[in-house]
Design an enzyme around this catalytic site. Structure first.
Site, PDB file in Angstrom:
ATOM      1  N   ALA A  93      -9.292  -0.211   9.803  1.00 11.76           N
ATOM      2  CA  ALA A  93      -8.886  -1.615   9.938  1.00 11.76           C
ATOM      3  C   ALA A  93     -10.091  -2.532  10.105  1.00 11.76           C
ATOM      4  CB  ALA A  93      -7.948  -1.763  11.128  1.00 11.76           C
ATOM      5  N   ALA A  94     -11.215  -2.150   9.509  1.00 12.93           N
ATOM      6  CA  ALA A  94     -12.439  -2.929   9.739  1.00 12.93           C
ATOM      7  C   ALA A  94     -12.791  -3.861   8.595  1.00 12.93           C
ATOM      8  CB  ALA A  94     -13.603  -1.973   9.993  1.00 12.93           C
ATOM      9  N   GLY A  95     -12.098  -3.719   7.483  1.00 13.45           N
ATOM     10  CA  GLY A  95     -12.494  -4.410   6.252  1.00 13.45           C
ATOM     11  C   GLY A  95     -12.482  -5.926   6.356  1.00 13.45           C
ATOM     12  N   ASN A 118      -3.354   6.979  -5.155  1.00 16.91           N
ATOM     13  CA  ASN A 118      -3.658   7.363  -3.778  1.00 16.91           C
ATOM     14  C   ASN A 118      -3.257   6.214  -2.836  1.00 16.91           C
ATOM     15  OD1 ASN A 118      -4.923   8.181  -1.383  1.00 16.91           O
ATOM     16  ND2 ASN A 118      -6.864   7.217  -1.989  1.00 16.91           N
ATOM     17  N   ARG A 153      14.711 -18.717  17.598  1.00 11.43           N
ATOM     18  CA  ARG A 153      13.283 -18.478  17.823  1.00 11.43           C
ATOM     19  C   ARG A 153      13.041 -17.563  19.012  1.00 11.43           C
ATOM     20  NH1 ARG A 153      11.443 -24.415  18.410  1.00 11.43           N
ATOM     21  NH2 ARG A 153       9.544 -23.391  19.130  1.00 11.43           N
ATOM     22  N   ASN A 176      -3.750  -6.226  -0.132  1.00 15.04           N
ATOM     23  CA  ASN A 176      -5.096  -6.756  -0.355  1.00 15.04           C
ATOM     24  C   ASN A 176      -5.081  -8.259  -0.607  1.00 15.04           C
ATOM     25  OD1 ASN A 176      -6.220  -4.176  -0.212  1.00 15.04           O
ATOM     26  ND2 ASN A 176      -5.794  -3.802  -2.366  1.00 15.04           N
ATOM     27  N   GLY A 220     -17.726   0.846   3.559  1.00 11.84           N
ATOM     28  CA  GLY A 220     -16.757   1.640   2.808  1.00 11.84           C
ATOM     29  C   GLY A 220     -15.876   2.495   3.705  1.00 11.84           C
ATOM     30  N   ASP A 234      -3.973  -1.582   6.276  1.00 13.52           N
ATOM     31  CA  ASP A 234      -3.349  -2.517   5.326  1.00 13.52           C
ATOM     32  C   ASP A 234      -2.235  -1.844   4.521  1.00 13.52           C
ATOM     33  OD1 ASP A 234      -4.796  -0.960   3.551  1.00 13.52           O
ATOM     34  OD2 ASP A 234      -5.826  -2.635   2.575  1.00 13.52           O
ATOM     35  N   ARG A 293     -10.160 -10.676  -0.685  1.00 11.41           N
ATOM     36  CA  ARG A 293      -9.052 -11.079  -1.565  1.00 11.41           C
ATOM     37  C   ARG A 293      -7.947 -11.835  -0.821  1.00 11.41           C
ATOM     38  NH1 ARG A 293      -8.601  -5.103  -4.047  1.00 11.41           N
ATOM     39  NH2 ARG A 293      -9.577  -4.682  -2.037  1.00 11.41           N
TER      40      ARG A 293
HETATM   41  C1  UD1 Z   1      -8.365   2.219  -0.863  1.00 10.36           C
HETATM   42  C2  UD1 Z   1      -8.700   3.553  -1.507  1.00 10.36           C
HETATM   43  C3  UD1 Z   1      -7.883   3.694  -2.776  1.00 10.36           C
HETATM   44  C4  UD1 Z   1      -6.407   3.549  -2.475  1.00 10.36           C
HETATM   45  C5  UD1 Z   1      -6.110   2.278  -1.713  1.00 10.36           C
HETATM   46  C6  UD1 Z   1      -4.677   2.315  -1.195  1.00 10.36           C
HETATM   47  C7  UD1 Z   1     -11.024   4.118  -0.973  1.00 10.36           C
HETATM   48  C8  UD1 Z   1     -12.411   4.120  -1.508  1.00 10.36           C
HETATM   49  N1  UD1 Z   1     -10.100   3.615  -1.812  1.00 10.36           N
HETATM   50  O1  UD1 Z   1      -8.760   1.210  -1.764  1.00 10.36           O
HETATM   51  O2  UD1 Z   1      -8.123   4.951  -3.365  1.00 10.36           O
HETATM   52  O3  UD1 Z   1      -5.664   3.576  -3.670  1.00 10.36           O
HETATM   53  O4  UD1 Z   1      -6.966   2.163  -0.553  1.00 10.36           O
HETATM   54  O5  UD1 Z   1      -4.271   1.097  -0.675  1.00 10.36           O
HETATM   55  O6  UD1 Z   1     -10.796   4.566   0.120  1.00 10.36           O
HETATM   56  N2  UD1 Z   1     -12.001  -0.429   5.587  1.00 10.36           N
HETATM   57  C9  UD1 Z   1     -12.785  -0.255   6.706  1.00 10.36           C
HETATM   58  N3  UD1 Z   1     -14.156  -0.260   6.542  1.00 10.36           N
HETATM   59  C10 UD1 Z   1     -14.750  -0.420   5.357  1.00 10.36           C
HETATM   60  C11 UD1 Z   1     -13.931  -0.587   4.210  1.00 10.36           C
HETATM   61  C12 UD1 Z   1     -12.545  -0.585   4.357  1.00 10.36           C
HETATM   62  O7  UD1 Z   1     -12.289  -0.097   7.811  1.00 10.36           O
HETATM   63  O8  UD1 Z   1     -15.986  -0.399   5.316  1.00 10.36           O
HETATM   64  C13 UD1 Z   1     -10.516  -0.434   5.750  1.00 10.36           C
HETATM   65  C14 UD1 Z   1      -9.892  -1.737   5.321  1.00 10.36           C
HETATM   66  O9  UD1 Z   1      -9.777  -2.618   6.404  1.00 10.36           O
HETATM   67  C15 UD1 Z   1      -8.533  -1.279   4.812  1.00 10.36           C
HETATM   68  C16 UD1 Z   1      -8.763   0.152   4.367  1.00 10.36           C
HETATM   69  O10 UD1 Z   1      -9.976   0.567   4.945  1.00 10.36           O
HETATM   70  O11 UD1 Z   1      -7.555  -1.283   5.833  1.00 10.36           O
HETATM   71  C17 UD1 Z   1      -8.853   0.283   2.857  1.00 10.36           C
HETATM   72  O12 UD1 Z   1      -9.926  -0.514   2.382  1.00 10.36           O
HETATM   73  P1  UD1 Z   1      -9.762  -1.429   1.110  1.00 10.36           P
HETATM   74  O13 UD1 Z   1     -11.040  -2.135   0.879  1.00 10.36           O
HETATM   75  O14 UD1 Z   1      -8.521  -2.248   1.206  1.00 10.36           O
HETATM   76  O15 UD1 Z   1      -9.606  -0.302  -0.002  1.00 10.36           O
HETATM   77  P2  UD1 Z   1      -8.834  -0.360  -1.385  1.00 10.36           P
HETATM   78  O16 UD1 Z   1      -9.713  -0.992  -2.385  1.00 10.36           O
HETATM   79  O17 UD1 Z   1      -7.490  -0.925  -1.195  1.00 10.36           O
HETATM   80 CA    CA Z   2      -6.381  -1.869   0.533  1.00 11.04          CA
END
Ligand code: UD1
Ligand code: CA
Length: 414
Positions: free
Chosen positions: A10-12, A172, A302, A230, A80, A105, A16
Protein backbone atom coordinates in the site's frame (compact mmCIF):
# COMPACT_ATOMS: atom_id res chain seq x y z
CA UNK A 1 -3.91 -23.76 7.76
CA UNK A 2 -0.14 -23.70 8.23
CA UNK A 3 1.27 -20.67 10.00
CA UNK A 4 0.52 -17.77 7.67
CA UNK A 5 1.48 -14.10 7.65
CA UNK A 6 0.14 -11.53 5.20
CA UNK A 7 1.81 -8.64 3.43
CA UNK A 8 -0.40 -5.94 1.97
CA UNK A 9 1.24 -3.53 -0.47
CA UNK A 10 0.00 0.00 0.00
CA UNK A 11 2.95 2.32 -0.53
CA UNK A 12 2.49 3.31 -4.16
CA UNK A 13 2.22 6.90 -5.34
CA UNK A 14 -0.66 6.35 -7.76
CA UNK A 15 -0.02 8.85 -10.52
CA UNK A 16 -3.00 7.57 -12.47
CA UNK A 17 -5.45 8.47 -9.67
CA UNK A 18 -4.20 12.08 -9.77
CA UNK A 19 -4.65 12.49 -6.01
CA UNK A 20 -3.09 13.98 -2.89
CA UNK A 21 -4.66 11.25 -0.78
CA UNK A 22 -3.06 7.84 -0.36
CA UNK A 23 -4.73 5.62 -2.96
CA UNK A 24 -5.73 2.96 -0.43
CA UNK A 25 -7.71 5.57 1.53
CA UNK A 26 -10.03 6.30 -1.38
CA UNK A 27 -13.44 4.98 -0.46
CA UNK A 28 -15.40 2.14 -1.96
CA UNK A 29 -19.00 2.30 -0.70
CA UNK A 30 -17.97 4.36 2.32
CA UNK A 31 -14.90 2.43 3.46
CA UNK A 32 -11.26 2.98 2.48
CA UNK A 33 -10.30 0.30 -0.03
CA UNK A 34 -7.56 -1.01 2.24
CA UNK A 35 -10.18 -1.95 4.86
CA UNK A 36 -11.64 -4.64 2.60
CA UNK A 37 -8.24 -6.22 1.98
CA UNK A 38 -7.48 -6.33 5.70
CA UNK A 39 -10.89 -7.87 6.39
CA UNK A 40 -10.31 -10.59 3.80
CA UNK A 41 -7.00 -11.48 5.54
CA UNK A 42 -8.72 -11.60 8.92
CA UNK A 43 -11.60 -13.66 7.60
CA UNK A 44 -9.24 -16.44 6.52
CA UNK A 45 -7.69 -16.42 9.97
CA UNK A 46 -4.48 -14.43 9.52
CA UNK A 47 -3.31 -12.85 12.77
CA UNK A 48 -0.32 -10.85 11.56
CA UNK A 49 -0.62 -8.38 8.69
CA UNK A 50 2.38 -6.39 7.44
CA UNK A 51 1.14 -3.31 5.64
CA UNK A 52 3.77 -1.59 3.51
CA UNK A 53 3.18 2.15 3.43
CA UNK A 54 5.10 5.01 1.85
CA UNK A 55 3.25 7.77 0.05
CA UNK A 56 1.05 9.54 2.67
CA UNK A 57 2.00 6.86 5.19
CA UNK A 58 0.89 8.94 8.16
CA UNK A 59 -2.63 9.36 6.81
CA UNK A 60 -2.95 5.62 6.31
CA UNK A 61 -1.60 4.74 9.75
CA UNK A 62 -3.90 7.26 11.38
CA UNK A 63 -7.00 5.69 9.83
CA UNK A 64 -6.08 2.15 10.83
CA UNK A 65 -4.01 3.01 13.87
CA UNK A 66 -6.08 1.09 16.40
CA UNK A 67 -5.67 -2.35 14.85
CA UNK A 68 -3.25 -4.51 16.85
CA UNK A 69 -2.85 -7.20 14.18
CA UNK A 70 -1.15 -4.70 11.82
CA UNK A 71 2.60 -4.16 11.64
CA UNK A 72 3.43 -1.02 9.68
CA UNK A 73 6.42 -1.25 7.35
CA UNK A 74 7.84 1.87 5.72
CA UNK A 75 8.98 1.86 2.12
CA UNK A 76 10.58 5.28 1.82
CA UNK A 77 11.21 5.09 -1.92
CA UNK A 78 8.69 3.37 -4.17
CA UNK A 79 10.96 1.16 -6.23
CA UNK A 80 8.38 -1.49 -7.13
CA UNK A 81 6.25 -4.26 -5.67
CA UNK A 82 9.24 -6.61 -5.20
CA UNK A 83 11.12 -3.93 -3.32
CA UNK A 84 8.02 -3.26 -1.20
CA UNK A 85 7.90 -6.90 -0.09
CA UNK A 86 11.63 -6.86 0.59
CA UNK A 87 11.03 -4.02 3.06
CA UNK A 88 9.35 -6.62 5.31
CA UNK A 89 12.55 -8.68 5.48
CA UNK A 90 13.63 -7.50 8.91
CA UNK A 91 10.35 -8.84 10.32
CA UNK A 92 9.99 -12.02 8.29
CA UNK A 93 13.50 -13.26 7.51
CA UNK A 94 13.29 -16.05 10.11
CA UNK A 95 9.65 -16.91 9.55
CA UNK A 96 9.22 -20.53 8.49
CA UNK A 97 5.60 -20.37 7.47
CA UNK A 98 3.80 -19.18 4.36
CA UNK A 99 3.17 -15.60 3.31
CA UNK A 100 0.07 -14.30 1.60
CA UNK A 101 0.63 -11.19 -0.52
CA UNK A 102 -2.19 -8.91 -1.57
CA UNK A 103 -2.38 -5.37 -2.93
CA UNK A 104 -4.13 -2.58 -1.07
CA UNK A 105 -5.61 -1.43 -4.38
CA UNK A 106 -7.42 -4.75 -4.90
CA UNK A 107 -10.32 -4.48 -2.46
CA UNK A 108 -12.67 -6.84 -4.30
CA UNK A 109 -10.90 -10.08 -3.37
CA UNK A 110 -13.08 -12.31 -1.19
CA UNK A 111 -12.06 -14.53 1.69
CA UNK A 112 -13.65 -17.57 0.05
CA UNK A 113 -11.29 -17.14 -2.93
CA UNK A 114 -8.29 -16.79 -0.61
CA UNK A 115 -9.34 -20.05 1.01
CA UNK A 116 -9.24 -21.75 -2.39
CA UNK A 117 -5.73 -20.33 -2.88
CA UNK A 118 -4.58 -21.54 0.53
CA UNK A 119 -6.04 -25.03 0.03
CA UNK A 120 -4.39 -25.35 -3.39
CA UNK A 121 -1.03 -24.17 -2.07
CA UNK A 122 -1.10 -26.65 0.76
CA UNK A 123 -2.35 -29.62 -1.27
CA UNK A 124 0.08 -29.00 -4.16
CA UNK A 125 2.93 -28.32 -1.73
CA UNK A 126 4.14 -25.60 -4.03
CA UNK A 127 6.75 -22.94 -3.33
CA UNK A 128 4.36 -20.31 -4.65
CA UNK A 129 0.71 -20.37 -5.67
CA UNK A 130 -1.09 -17.65 -7.58
CA UNK A 131 -4.79 -17.15 -7.89
CA UNK A 132 -5.44 -15.83 -11.38
CA UNK A 133 -8.38 -14.48 -13.37
CA UNK A 134 -9.45 -14.69 -17.00
CA UNK A 135 -10.63 -11.35 -18.34
CA UNK A 136 -12.27 -10.37 -21.64
CA UNK A 137 -10.19 -7.22 -21.50
CA UNK A 138 -6.86 -8.05 -19.83
CA UNK A 139 -5.22 -4.71 -20.63
CA UNK A 140 -3.16 -3.16 -17.88
CA UNK A 141 -2.59 -6.38 -15.94
CA UNK A 142 0.38 -8.73 -15.79
CA UNK A 143 -0.18 -11.74 -18.08
CA UNK A 144 0.24 -15.35 -16.95
CA UNK A 145 2.61 -17.26 -19.20
CA UNK A 146 2.07 -21.03 -19.37
CA UNK A 147 3.81 -23.68 -21.44
CA UNK A 148 1.98 -26.05 -23.78
CA UNK A 149 1.26 -28.38 -20.84
CA UNK A 150 -0.34 -25.53 -18.91
CA UNK A 151 2.53 -25.24 -16.44
CA UNK A 152 3.15 -21.78 -15.11
CA UNK A 153 6.27 -20.19 -16.57
CA UNK A 154 6.13 -16.64 -15.38
CA UNK A 155 4.30 -13.31 -15.38
CA UNK A 156 4.96 -10.53 -17.87
CA UNK A 157 3.83 -7.01 -17.08
CA UNK A 158 1.53 -5.32 -19.57
CA UNK A 159 4.20 -2.74 -20.46
CA UNK A 160 6.76 -5.48 -21.16
CA UNK A 161 4.51 -7.80 -23.22
CA UNK A 162 5.11 -8.79 -26.82
CA UNK A 163 2.07 -8.43 -29.12
CA UNK A 164 1.42 -12.17 -28.74
CA UNK A 165 1.59 -11.94 -24.95
CA UNK A 166 -0.80 -8.99 -24.94
CA UNK A 167 -3.45 -11.32 -26.35
CA UNK A 168 -3.28 -13.60 -23.27
CA UNK A 169 -6.44 -13.27 -21.24
CA UNK A 170 -5.25 -14.92 -18.05
CA UNK A 171 -4.00 -12.20 -15.71
CA UNK A 172 -2.35 -11.76 -12.34
CA UNK A 173 -4.69 -10.07 -9.84
CA UNK A 174 -1.82 -10.02 -7.29
CA UNK A 175 -3.15 -12.65 -4.89
CA UNK A 176 -0.19 -14.86 -4.03
CA UNK A 177 0.82 -17.36 -1.40
CA UNK A 178 4.53 -18.08 -0.97
CA UNK A 179 6.77 -20.29 1.05
CA UNK A 180 8.26 -17.40 3.02
CA UNK A 181 11.91 -18.50 2.95
CA UNK A 182 11.88 -19.16 -0.79
CA UNK A 183 10.17 -15.83 -1.43
CA UNK A 184 12.83 -13.77 0.32
CA UNK A 185 15.64 -15.70 -1.32
CA UNK A 186 14.13 -15.07 -4.75
CA UNK A 187 13.61 -11.35 -4.06
CA UNK A 188 17.31 -10.87 -3.45
CA UNK A 189 17.91 -11.78 -7.09
CA UNK A 190 15.28 -9.57 -8.70
CA UNK A 191 16.72 -6.87 -10.98
CA UNK A 192 14.91 -3.80 -12.35
CA UNK A 193 15.27 -5.01 -15.95
CA UNK A 194 12.01 -3.70 -17.35
CA UNK A 195 10.37 -0.71 -18.99
CA UNK A 196 9.59 0.93 -15.64
CA UNK A 197 12.98 0.15 -14.06
CA UNK A 198 11.23 -1.23 -10.99
CA UNK A 199 11.85 -4.27 -8.79
CA UNK A 200 8.87 -6.45 -9.66
CA UNK A 201 7.40 -9.01 -7.30
CA UNK A 202 6.27 -10.84 -10.41
CA UNK A 203 9.92 -11.41 -11.33
CA UNK A 204 10.40 -13.21 -8.02
CA UNK A 205 7.78 -15.70 -9.21
CA UNK A 206 9.72 -16.31 -12.42
CA UNK A 207 12.91 -16.62 -10.34
CA UNK A 208 11.34 -19.29 -8.13
CA UNK A 209 10.33 -21.28 -11.22
CA UNK A 210 13.85 -20.90 -12.70
CA UNK A 211 15.41 -22.40 -9.57
CA UNK A 212 13.29 -25.52 -10.08
CA UNK A 213 10.62 -25.02 -7.45
CA UNK A 214 7.02 -25.82 -8.09
CA UNK A 215 4.79 -22.80 -8.79
CA UNK A 216 1.09 -23.29 -9.38
CA UNK A 217 -1.45 -20.88 -10.84
CA UNK A 218 -5.11 -21.57 -10.19
CA UNK A 219 -7.81 -19.58 -12.00
CA UNK A 220 -9.85 -18.97 -8.85
CA UNK A 221 -10.48 -15.24 -9.07
CA UNK A 222 -13.67 -14.04 -10.74
CA UNK A 223 -13.43 -11.02 -13.07
CA UNK A 224 -15.29 -8.97 -10.43
CA UNK A 225 -12.66 -9.70 -7.83
CA UNK A 226 -9.72 -9.03 -10.10
CA UNK A 227 -10.36 -5.29 -10.44
CA UNK A 228 -7.25 -3.40 -9.38
CA UNK A 229 -7.90 0.27 -8.76
CA UNK A 230 -5.38 2.41 -10.58
CA UNK A 231 -7.69 5.18 -11.80
CA UNK A 232 -10.85 7.04 -10.82
CA UNK A 233 -12.73 5.12 -13.50
CA UNK A 234 -11.68 1.82 -11.92
CA UNK A 235 -12.61 3.21 -8.50
CA UNK A 236 -16.17 3.82 -9.60
CA UNK A 237 -16.34 0.49 -11.43
CA UNK A 238 -15.22 -1.32 -8.26
CA UNK A 239 -17.68 0.68 -6.15
CA UNK A 240 -20.51 -0.39 -8.43
CA UNK A 241 -19.59 -4.06 -8.03
CA UNK A 242 -19.21 -3.65 -4.26
CA UNK A 243 -22.62 -1.94 -4.11
CA UNK A 244 -24.19 -4.95 -5.81
CA UNK A 245 -22.56 -7.24 -3.24
CA UNK A 246 -23.83 -5.12 -0.36
CA UNK A 247 -27.36 -5.03 -1.72
CA UNK A 248 -27.36 -8.76 -2.46
CA UNK A 249 -26.34 -9.48 1.14
CA UNK A 250 -29.09 -7.20 2.47
CA UNK A 251 -31.72 -8.79 0.24
CA UNK A 252 -30.66 -12.24 1.43
CA UNK A 253 -31.18 -10.92 4.96
CA UNK A 254 -34.78 -10.03 4.16
CA UNK A 255 -34.56 -6.41 3.08
CA UNK A 256 -36.57 -5.28 0.04
CA UNK A 257 -34.67 -2.97 -2.27
CA UNK A 258 -37.20 -1.78 -4.81
CA UNK A 259 -34.73 -0.47 -7.37
CA UNK A 260 -31.10 -1.49 -6.79
CA UNK A 261 -29.82 0.71 -9.60
CA UNK A 262 -30.97 3.98 -8.02
CA UNK A 263 -30.18 3.03 -4.44
CA UNK A 264 -26.82 3.48 -2.73
CA UNK A 265 -26.08 1.85 0.60
CA UNK A 266 -22.88 2.16 2.61
CA UNK A 267 -20.95 -1.03 3.39
CA UNK A 268 -21.31 -0.27 7.11
CA UNK A 269 -25.10 0.03 7.11
CA UNK A 270 -27.21 -2.55 8.92
CA UNK A 271 -30.83 -3.03 7.89
CA UNK A 272 -33.43 -5.25 9.53
CA UNK A 273 -35.86 -7.77 8.10
CA UNK A 274 -38.87 -6.60 6.09
CA UNK A 275 -37.63 -3.07 5.79
CA UNK A 276 -38.33 -1.60 2.36
CA UNK A 277 -35.84 0.74 0.74
CA UNK A 278 -37.58 2.79 -1.95
CA UNK A 279 -35.78 4.13 -5.05
CA UNK A 280 -33.28 7.01 -4.99
CA UNK A 281 -32.35 6.45 -1.39
CA UNK A 282 -28.81 7.25 -0.31
CA UNK A 283 -27.45 5.77 2.91
CA UNK A 284 -23.99 6.88 3.91
CA UNK A 285 -21.94 6.05 6.99
CA UNK A 286 -22.71 3.92 10.01
CA UNK A 287 -26.47 3.68 9.85
CA UNK A 288 -28.66 1.15 11.61
CA UNK A 289 -32.21 0.53 10.48
CA UNK A 290 -34.57 -1.78 12.34
CA UNK A 291 -37.29 -4.09 11.10
CA UNK A 292 -40.38 -3.18 9.13
CA UNK A 293 -39.27 0.32 8.24
CA UNK A 294 -40.03 2.10 4.99
CA UNK A 295 -37.33 4.45 3.78
CA UNK A 296 -37.58 6.73 0.75
CA UNK A 297 -38.05 7.39 -2.07
CA UNK A 298 -35.38 10.10 -2.13
CA UNK A 299 -34.35 9.71 1.50
CA UNK A 300 -30.86 10.61 2.68
CA UNK A 301 -29.59 8.88 5.80
CA UNK A 302 -26.23 9.96 7.13
CA UNK A 303 -23.64 8.80 9.62
CA UNK A 304 -24.92 7.99 13.09
CA UNK A 305 -28.55 7.45 12.16
CA UNK A 306 -30.45 4.78 14.09
CA UNK A 307 -34.00 3.94 13.12
CA UNK A 308 -35.80 1.57 15.48
CA UNK A 309 -38.63 -0.59 14.10
CA UNK A 310 -41.55 0.47 11.87
CA UNK A 311 -40.17 3.91 11.14
CA UNK A 312 -41.46 5.60 7.97
CA UNK A 313 -39.30 8.17 6.20
CA UNK A 314 -40.58 9.59 2.96
CA UNK A 315 -39.48 11.86 0.17
CA UNK A 316 -36.62 14.31 0.75
CA UNK A 317 -36.17 13.40 4.38
CA UNK A 318 -32.65 13.69 5.68
CA UNK A 319 -31.52 12.22 9.00
CA UNK A 320 -28.08 12.61 10.55
CA UNK A 321 -26.65 11.43 13.87
CA UNK A 322 -30.09 10.83 15.34
CA UNK A 323 -32.08 8.07 16.93
CA UNK A 324 -35.71 7.70 15.88
CA UNK A 325 -37.86 5.47 18.09
CA UNK A 326 -40.36 2.80 17.01
CA UNK A 327 -43.08 4.05 14.71
CA UNK A 328 -41.72 7.52 14.02
CA UNK A 329 -43.13 8.99 10.82
CA UNK A 330 -41.46 11.77 8.82
CA UNK A 331 -42.96 11.41 5.41
CA UNK A 332 -42.02 14.57 3.57
CA UNK A 333 -39.20 17.12 3.34
CA UNK A 334 -37.75 16.95 6.86
CA UNK A 335 -34.30 17.44 8.29
CA UNK A 336 -33.59 15.66 11.55
CA UNK A 337 -30.07 16.24 12.84
CA UNK A 338 -28.48 15.39 16.22
CA UNK A 339 -31.85 14.46 17.65
CA UNK A 340 -33.32 11.85 19.93
CA UNK A 341 -36.90 11.24 18.83
CA UNK A 342 -39.19 9.11 21.03
CA UNK A 343 -41.71 6.48 19.99
CA UNK A 344 -44.64 7.19 17.69
CA UNK A 345 -43.71 10.75 16.96
CA UNK A 346 -45.25 12.32 13.88
CA UNK A 347 -43.07 14.84 12.12
CA UNK A 348 -45.08 16.89 9.65
CA UNK A 349 -44.05 17.93 6.17
CA UNK A 350 -41.13 20.34 6.07
CA UNK A 351 -40.39 20.30 9.80
CA UNK A 352 -36.76 20.54 10.74
CA UNK A 353 -34.36 20.62 13.63
CA UNK A 354 -32.27 23.80 13.55
CA UNK A 355 -29.28 22.05 15.06
CA UNK A 356 -26.49 24.48 14.17
CA UNK A 357 -26.39 27.96 15.68
CA UNK A 358 -23.43 29.14 13.63
CA UNK A 359 -20.90 27.93 16.17
CA UNK A 360 -22.11 24.76 17.79
CA UNK A 361 -24.14 21.75 16.82
CA UNK A 362 -26.88 21.25 19.41
CA UNK A 363 -29.15 18.39 20.33
CA UNK A 364 -32.90 18.10 20.13
CA UNK A 365 -34.82 15.65 22.31
CA UNK A 366 -38.43 14.85 21.55
CA UNK A 367 -40.39 12.60 23.94
CA UNK A 368 -42.75 9.76 23.02
CA UNK A 369 -46.05 10.33 21.24
CA UNK A 370 -45.37 13.90 20.21
CA UNK A 371 -47.05 15.58 17.29
CA UNK A 372 -44.95 18.05 15.32
CA UNK A 373 -47.11 19.90 12.80
CA UNK A 374 -45.98 20.82 9.30
CA UNK A 375 -43.29 23.43 8.83
CA UNK A 376 -42.17 23.54 12.48
CA UNK A 377 -38.65 24.71 13.26
CA UNK A 378 -37.24 23.08 16.40
CA UNK A 379 -34.36 25.28 17.55
CA UNK A 380 -31.76 23.23 19.36
CA UNK A 381 -30.80 22.81 22.14
CA UNK A 382 -34.36 21.79 22.84
CA UNK A 383 -36.22 19.24 24.91
CA UNK A 384 -39.86 18.43 24.29
CA UNK A 385 -41.66 16.27 26.83
CA UNK A 386 -43.76 13.20 26.02
CA UNK A 387 -46.99 14.06 24.30
CA UNK A 388 -45.98 17.56 23.23
CA UNK A 389 -48.06 19.02 20.49
CA UNK A 390 -46.49 21.57 18.16
CA UNK A 391 -48.83 23.29 15.76
CA UNK A 392 -47.98 23.81 12.12
CA UNK A 393 -45.62 26.62 11.30
CA UNK A 394 -44.34 27.10 14.87
CA UNK A 395 -40.80 28.15 15.64
CA UNK A 396 -39.99 26.40 18.92
CA UNK A 397 -37.16 27.39 21.23
CA UNK A 398 -36.41 26.09 24.72
CA UNK A 399 -37.41 29.46 26.09
CA UNK A 400 -40.86 29.30 24.50
CA UNK A 401 -41.34 25.78 25.85
CA UNK A 402 -40.29 26.81 29.37
CA UNK A 403 -42.77 29.67 29.33
CA UNK A 404 -45.45 27.08 28.69
CA UNK A 405 -44.48 25.15 31.82
CA UNK A 406 -42.12 22.71 30.21
CA UNK A 407 -44.64 20.96 28.04
CA UNK A 408 -45.03 22.46 24.63
CA UNK A 409 -48.71 23.03 23.89
CA UNK A 410 -48.67 25.70 21.27
CA UNK A 411 -51.69 24.00 19.84
CA UNK A 412 -55.06 24.48 21.58
CA UNK A 413 -56.21 20.94 21.06
CA UNK A 414 -55.88 19.92 24.73
C1 UD1 B 1 0.55 -5.09 -10.27
C2 UD1 B 1 1.27 -6.32 -10.77
C3 UD1 B 1 0.52 -6.87 -11.98
C4 UD1 B 1 -0.92 -7.15 -11.62
C5 UD1 B 1 -1.59 -5.95 -10.98
C6 UD1 B 1 -2.93 -6.37 -10.39
C7 UD1 B 1 3.67 -6.07 -10.31
C8 UD1 B 1 4.97 -5.71 -10.91
N1 UD1 B 1 2.62 -5.98 -11.14
O1 UD1 B 1 0.59 -4.13 -11.29
O2 UD1 B 1 1.14 -8.05 -12.43
O3 UD1 B 1 -1.63 -7.55 -12.76
O4 UD1 B 1 -0.79 -5.44 -9.89
O5 UD1 B 1 -3.69 -5.29 -9.99
O6 UD1 B 1 3.61 -6.43 -9.16
N2 UD1 B 1 3.26 -0.68 -4.35
C9 UD1 B 1 4.08 -0.46 -3.26
N3 UD1 B 1 5.38 -0.05 -3.50
C10 UD1 B 1 5.87 0.14 -4.73
C11 UD1 B 1 5.02 -0.10 -5.84
C12 UD1 B 1 3.71 -0.51 -5.62
O7 UD1 B 1 3.67 -0.63 -2.12
O8 UD1 B 1 7.05 0.50 -4.83
C13 UD1 B 1 1.85 -1.12 -4.11
C14 UD1 B 1 0.84 -0.14 -4.65
O9 UD1 B 1 0.47 0.79 -3.67
C15 UD1 B 1 -0.31 -1.05 -5.03
C16 UD1 B 1 0.35 -2.38 -5.33
O10 UD1 B 1 1.64 -2.33 -4.77
O11 UD1 B 1 -1.22 -1.23 -3.97
C17 UD1 B 1 0.46 -2.66 -6.81
O12 UD1 B 1 1.22 -1.64 -7.43
P1 UD1 B 1 0.75 -0.98 -8.79
O13 UD1 B 1 1.74 0.05 -9.16
O14 UD1 B 1 -0.68 -0.58 -8.72
O15 UD1 B 1 0.94 -2.23 -9.76
P2 UD1 B 1 0.17 -2.58 -11.10
O16 UD1 B 1 0.79 -1.83 -12.20
O17 UD1 B 1 -1.28 -2.44 -10.90
CA1 CA C 1 -2.60 -1.69 -9.23
Amino acid sequence: MAETAAIVLAAGVSKRMNTQLAKVLHEVCGRPMLAYVLDACREVGIKEIYVVVGFSAEQVKEQFGGADDIVWVEQTEQLGTGHAVLCCKEHLRDFNGQTLILCGDGPMIRAQTLNVLIDKHESAQSAATLATAVLDDPSGYGRIIRDSYGNMQGIVEDSDCTPAQLAIKEINPSNYLFNNKILFEALENVKPDNVKKEYYLTDAVSGIIATGHRVVAITAVSPDEAVGINSRAQLSAASKIMQQRIQRRLMENGVTIVDPDTTWIDARAQIGQDTVIEPFTYIHGQVKIGQGCRVGPFAHLRHGTVLKNDVVLGVYTEVKNSLLGDGVRARHHSYIGDALIGRNVNIGAGSITANFDGENVNRTTVGDNCYIGSGAVLIAPLELKDGSNISAGTVVSQQSVNELGGKAKTDVSE
